[in-house]
Design an enzyme around this catalytic site. Structure first.
Site, PDB file in Angstrom:
ATOM      1  CD  GLU A 158      -2.063  -2.262   1.094  1.00  0.00           C
ATOM      2  OE1 GLU A 158      -0.957  -2.719   1.463  1.00  0.00           O
ATOM      3  OE2 GLU A 158      -3.038  -2.990   0.824  1.00  0.00           O
ATOM      4  CG  HIS A 186     -11.257  -5.898   7.033  1.00  0.00           C
ATOM      5  ND1 HIS A 186     -10.512  -6.622   7.936  1.00  0.00           N
ATOM      6  CD2 HIS A 186     -10.690  -6.136   5.816  1.00  0.00           C
ATOM      7  CE1 HIS A 186      -9.546  -7.266   7.291  1.00  0.00           C
ATOM      8  NE2 HIS A 186      -9.640  -6.991   6.010  1.00  0.00           N
TER       9      HIS A 186
HETATM   10  C1  LIG Z   1      -2.289  -4.328   4.196  1.00  0.00           C
HETATM   11  C2  LIG Z   1      -3.383  -5.162   3.621  1.00  0.00           C
HETATM   12  N1  LIG Z   1      -3.737  -4.996   2.342  1.00  0.00           N
HETATM   13  C3  LIG Z   1      -4.717  -5.730   1.792  1.00  0.00           C
HETATM   14  C4  LIG Z   1      -5.380  -6.658   2.530  1.00  0.00           C
HETATM   15  C5  LIG Z   1      -6.525  -7.479   1.906  1.00  0.00           C
HETATM   16  N2  LIG Z   1      -6.136  -8.881   1.859  1.00  0.00           N
HETATM   17  C6  LIG Z   1      -6.552  -9.757   2.781  1.00  0.00           C
HETATM   18  S1  LIG Z   1      -5.902 -11.277   2.563  1.00  0.00           S
HETATM   19  C7  LIG Z   1      -5.094 -10.776   1.175  1.00  0.00           C
HETATM   20  C8  LIG Z   1      -4.231 -11.731   0.427  1.00  0.00           C
HETATM   21  C9  LIG Z   1      -3.155 -12.241   1.297  1.00  0.00           C
HETATM   22  O1  LIG Z   1      -2.342 -13.105   0.583  1.00  0.00           O
HETATM   23  P1  LIG Z   1      -1.219 -13.931   1.306  1.00  0.00           P
HETATM   24  O2  LIG Z   1      -0.421 -13.026   2.176  1.00  0.00           O
HETATM   25  O3  LIG Z   1      -0.474 -14.670   0.282  1.00  0.00           O
HETATM   26  O4  LIG Z   1      -2.008 -14.908   2.278  1.00  0.00           O
HETATM   27  P2  LIG Z   1      -3.007 -16.070   1.860  1.00  0.00           P
HETATM   28  O5  LIG Z   1      -4.371 -15.481   1.843  1.00  0.00           O
HETATM   29  O6  LIG Z   1      -2.600 -16.596   0.551  1.00  0.00           O
HETATM   30  O7  LIG Z   1      -2.862 -17.068   2.948  1.00  0.00           O
HETATM   31  C10 LIG Z   1      -5.326  -9.449   0.913  1.00  0.00           C
HETATM   32  C11 LIG Z   1      -4.783  -8.697  -0.218  1.00  0.00           C
HETATM   33  C12 LIG Z   1      -5.014  -6.785   3.868  1.00  0.00           C
HETATM   34  N3  LIG Z   1      -5.618  -7.639   4.670  1.00  0.00           N
HETATM   35  N4  LIG Z   1      -4.008  -6.032   4.394  1.00  0.00           N
END
Ligand SMILES: Cc1ncc(C[n+]2csc(CCOP(=O)(O)OP(=O)(O)O)c2C)c(N)n1
Ligand SMILES: Cc1ncc(C[n+]2csc(CCOP(=O)(O)OP(=O)(O)O)c2C)c(N)n1
Ligand SMILES: [Mg+2]
Ligand SMILES: [Mg+2]
Lengths: 325, 339, 325, 339
Positions: free
Chosen positions: C60, C129
């Site tokens: 971000e 959120h």
């Molecule tokens: C700083 C931030 N940006 C965006 C999000 C929205 N978000 C929630 S889970 C996710 C994907 C996370 O991917 P990863 O770290 O690979 O974990 P996974 O879900 O694959 O276990 C996103 C973009 C968030 N929670 N925090």
């Protein structure tokens, strides 16, 4: 009593606490051997070494998040930002983490974390080294916000911060760091949430924040010559905010001005005004007024910089206008 | 049910009892997640629900080496870490049901799991912070002269975040006792890591911070157990942090109820399902550790009973009182001004 | 007239602008083929491809800073945060950079940057959120802050944002994204700084923000049965803030309540209260009141979540109390 | 005075006229900085003043390849970049004097230099943002189908910051036309990079982001010129970003008037002074490019005249009007409500 500077007073509280409590450590850029850009830690590195005075890379988000984790696991970290402007890169770690973890764990975790930094406009520090940002922390539940204005208060309030289990934002205005005042050698604490009446008066109440306390007291001298006796209140902590002291004063004077160097919209002056109107409406003989710094980034040139900070002359005029209302 | 080992957690090959315990933990995670998925469909879960299905070997293999006083920090996909760290399934399910008996007293839901009593220091709905907080736990543990360790579990998505960069560097220069466990399941929601990362090799990033980095098969609990064992032992001994990249896959949607098409092929999902970590562990136990089938069946039955009871417990639990909604914002209430 | 949802209305403005202006691009997580977590960009990737709808890693701070640089060099970036909570990691890039660069360059650089995200409490989204944070942006000079509450307004205000050369924070409350309303097919703009009188009344003025507009209108139905006619003002933009419309209403009603889901201290309600007291003191027949969400992180469980958001019942009671004052 | 080349800026060996131009630029920086140091002592500079003395080869060697429509973003130590990008010294000095004639009209001082007319898009008192903004310029230039490039100059201190990590990754995955120029002068204020970085090799970090990374002698303008030329050519041709680590040293204090002892040895300073980039460039011109001494002396005299006049101009310039202090906060004033 001996007189020491505000920054010495805070450091004295820090040194005493570090001697007693081995879980306290300080992180920051240049707070180790260098002793801090503003001499916040002078001499402490020699006593406590690199584990407790840990110089950091330029990773504000990183070390704030790290210190939040440390505070949850048994230590008492102090983040020394030097200029508080650098805190902005860590807002996520502060607002979404440090401020919320006690609540989210239903009080099973504590967050004894101090965030300290110098605030304020002056000396052509320009727009990246002149910020204050305390309204943002006051807005968010979970923080304590402290803005000392005398050496005596600085020592006592910092001592309180050093035993608090809440995250404390401790903000010292750059222009008063080297102001001297009487400070006892022994340790003492000043509770959060108790304003200081910096000057008594019956015609008008002025709440002044940070460096504006001193300017307001100067303005009071001139106003007194004209027969206007101003009561000056220094809130000392903005969260908790001691609105009772303000209300008691307004009950007496009927008039309130808030003087604050920082931006007006959604600032601390708005909050004080709103609370006084809510709780002390019938005491008011005139509209609550605010005098703030200009709503603009802080410029560098002395002529421009002076134009964006409330000065003694403007405070005098604001009080006169209020008295005429 | 707990992942803590009574046998010596020193590095090295997994022994039979440790492997069996890992199997139990993995199965507990799987059955609990399946239950949560059903509960979500039934409308019993009010907010998000990110399951850990397919990634169980990682939590189990890492937490096998942890003590209750070691500190785990995790992410939105944290159910597995909480369970592996020793959280009873009923506290997790109750939390997702929003009940007062949940691990976070109903304040958190799927993304905010707190159980400091067992060293589950919190999961976060924001990607990144767990890396920094685990580093901070390491700082405390070093300062307090203990041999405790901090562990961060995070996804591939966190690797591109500044928190990864700053946290790993800080842990390295302070030589902190921390494990950085990246669960590279290859997607962040629908964004593939291959697209999002200029270099999608996470393990080799350790060297950018001067720390050991290891890439391993995250669906092989034996491999995870061994690598984590070495890393934990090094951390406890003052040898500093380790980055573990565990390659894995989430076989369910990013979150329950979310569309799960368009960004990956069914073929890819099936390929990974064939690498199911629980099935692989089961084969390993049968073939390499000569465990009898009925021993495993006993575990399977026990786990199912636990989860079934946990769901009933959660469903019958009370809601938190509205009057408590503002408690614990501060450790102490502000002292009233004395006038 | 046809009715569409608020999120469709905003998307319509976006689609029209993107068709006309090739310098507009959108970044975010899942705004490409996926079309946005909240359908903010559905269908646009197929039209404009990855350069103009660029999926981002979870960086971000990085992509906000990148977009600030892009905005200075000839393009019009839109950052789609999905949940605005994620903006906190980018506060340094916003407050110290995007907000200041027009000023620091004496207007030689422009900053046509839109930051959009969904705000608000609801659906057990829990504390990471559910944030809003608009007081922080209102406090800082340089931003425009927009909080639409109807599909019609959303389209017109977003269209204005899309031609503004200032950084605009555009915040849509999650609970009203799928509310439908009449929206013209043709393009139109609604200027920033013009409040909307959502309901006329003569006994009391309520300024409501975001999702509180709808709840307040419901409360008005009940109050009307008791003979209390409330005038409801939706400020639509918080910076600029149309205080004239509020003052005109208070001039008529003599009473003011501000209903805002977000935290009270240093919030938008404080600012509105302070301005009305400063400029409309003599019109006030009673203290200005504020009704805010609880001062606590947002909890998950439905019973707790409901306890921290103002509801229709509380709005009714607050107005009744104010009428009795 | 300008660093822009009339000759072809294609990669490859520096030619004589380019080398002479670099020499002129480096000398202009040095003389201007020396003047600013004196002015600071005289109290003519009201805020901070971070000089670029010792690092001149980097700005000169990189900016030699840039056009006015290429975008440079820099840091607190940005005087050299502004001058090399073509800012006349009088605008820089006037800015530090806080005058209305300064490049930022007196609003910025040492750390906030803006001259978009010549592609000097701004310097920042905060460490990190320039990396991201240069990436954004690259984004614009790619989107607008130009061959312009974005350049970020930053110190070793920025390398440990999340902005470095996120910015380089973004530039890499989008294949943006950007140069990341790290001026590794080995200290961030008084903190050594060897202490602050788990791995103090910056050039090799490029691979963590899938981009070329080069480490070079930042006091050798010929080396900088060549490496930057290749990187700029690659960026213009659509080949994506490059990370350049230029090893160098600041020979003055972090900022004028600051204590400069305790964190580095005098010996170390002297060793680096012996590697002075201007002296080395001068030798190179005399020995390898067969430039006559009097040609260099003519440049030296010209530069000194320019700087002397620039100081006088600045000293005699008007202060900004207080009434202008709130202008340009917004591009347009808010439209008044129509009632
Ligand atoms: C700083 C931030 N940006 C965006 C999000 C929205 N978000 C929630 S889970 C996710 C994907 C996370 O991917 P990863 O770290 O690979 O974990 P996974 O879900 O694959 O276990 C996103 C973009 C968030 N929670 N925090
Ligand atoms: C985010 C941030 N943190 C701290 C500072 C204070 N600060 C100013 S310059 C500096 C050192 C910078 O070191 P480096 O990036 O190596 O640049 P150099 O001064 O060596 O050219 C620091 C810590 C800052 N400006 N910004
Ligand atoms: Mg993932
Ligand atoms: Mg440096």
């Amino acid at each position: 009593m001996r007189e020491i500077t505000l920054i010495e007073a805070t450091r004295e509280a820090l040194a005493a606490a570090m001697a007693r409590d081995k879980t306290i450590f300080v992180v920051g850029e240049g707070i180790g051997p260098r002793g801090g850009n503003f001499n916040t830690t002078t001499g402490l590195y020699d006593l406590y070494g690199p584990e407790r005075l840990r110089d950091m890379p330029i990773s504000e988000r990183g070390f704030v998040g790290m210190c939040a984790g440390a505070a949850m696991t048994g230590s008492r970290p102090i983040v020394d930002f030097m200029f508080v402007d650098f805190i902005l890169d860590a807002m996520g770690e502060l607002i979404n983490q440090a401020a919320k973890i006690q609540y989210m764990s239903s009080g099973r975790l504590k967050m004894p974390l101090i965030l300290r930094g110098c605030i304020g406009i002056g000396h052509s520090a320009a727009t990246h080294h002149s910020g204050s940002y305390f309204p943002h922390f006051v807005n968010i539940p979970g923080f304590r916000v402290v803005v000392p204005t005398t050496p005596y208060d600085a020592k006592g309030l910092f001592a309180t911060a050093l035993v608090s289990d809440d995250p404390v934002i401790f903000l010292e205005h750059k222009s008063i760091l080297f102001h001297k005042g009487a400070v006892p050698e022994e340790e003492y604490t000043i509770p959060f949430g108790q304003a200081r009446v910096a000057r008594a008066g019956q015609h008008c109440t002025v709440v002044a924040v940070g460096a504006m306390v001193g300017k307001t007291l100067q303005a009071c001298e001139r106003l007194a010559l004209a027969g206007i006796e101003v009561e000056v209140i220094d809130p000392r902590t903005l969260n908790p905010l001691d609105i009772q002291t303000v209300l008691a004063s307004v009950h007496k004077t009927g008039r309130l001005l808030i003087v604050d160097e920082t931006f007006q919209p959604c600032g601390i002056g708005a909050e004080i005004a709103a609370q006084v109107v809510e709780q002390g409406f019938d005491d008011l003989d005139a509209p609550v007024c605010r005098l703030n710094g200009a709503y603009a980034p802080t410029p560098y040139s002395p002529t421009l910089e002076a134009a964006v900070v409330p000065n003694v002359e403007e405070i005098v005029r604001a009080v006169e206008t209020l008295m005429a209302a | 049910m707990s992942a803590q080992q009574t046998t010596d957690p020193a590095p090295g090959q997994i022994d039979r009892s440790a492997a069996l315990e890992c199997y139990r933990v993995m199965l507990t995670i799987r059955r609990t997640e399946e239950q949560l998925a059903r509960s979500h469909q039934q409308g019993l879960i009010h907010g998000a629900c990110h399951t850990y299905v397919g990634q169980e070997a990682i939590a189990a293999g890492v937490c096998a080496h942890l003590r209750p006083d070691d500190a785990v920090f995790s992410t939105h996909r944290g159910h597995g870490h909480a369970l592996a760290k020793g959280m009873p399934p009923h506290e997790l399910i109750a939390e997702l049901f929003g009940r007062a008996t949940g691990c976070s007293r109903g304040r958190g839901g799927s993304m905010h799991l707190f159980a400091p009593e067992i060293g589950m220091m919190g999961t976060s709905g924001i990607v990144g912070p767990c890396i920094l907080q685990a580093t901070g736990a390491g700082y405390s543990f070093q300062l307090l002269k203990t041999d405790r360790v901090g562990v961060a579990f995070f996804g591939d998505g966190a690797v591109n975040n500044g928190a990864f960069h700053e946290g790993l560097n800080l842990a390295s220069i302070c030589r902190l006792p921390v494990l950085f466990v990246c669960e590279n399941n290859q997607y962040a929601t629908e964004i593939s890591f291959a697209y999002a990362a200029g270099n999608p090799q996470v393990g080799m990033r350790g060297s950018a911070y001067g720390m050991p980095g290891v890439t391993l098969d995250g669906n092989d609990v034996v491999a995870v157990y061994q690598a984590a064992g070495e890393a934990v032992a090094r951390a406890r001994a003052g040898g500093g942090p380790t980055l573990l990249e565990c390659r894995t896959y989430r076989t369910r949607a990013h979150a329950e109820g979310m569309r799960d098409v368009g960004y990956r092929t069914q073929e890819e999902v099936e390929r990974w399902k064939a690498q199911d970590p629980i099935a692989r562990c089961r084969s390993y136990l049968l073939q390499k550790q000569a465990v009898a089938v009925d021993a495993l069946e006993q575990i399977e039955a026990d786990v199912q009973t636990t989860v079934t009871e946990a769901e009933r417990f959660a469903r019958n639990s009370p809601w938190p009182e509205a009057a408590t909604a503002c408690q614990h914002v501060y450790s102490e209430p502000a002292q009233p001004a004395s006038h």
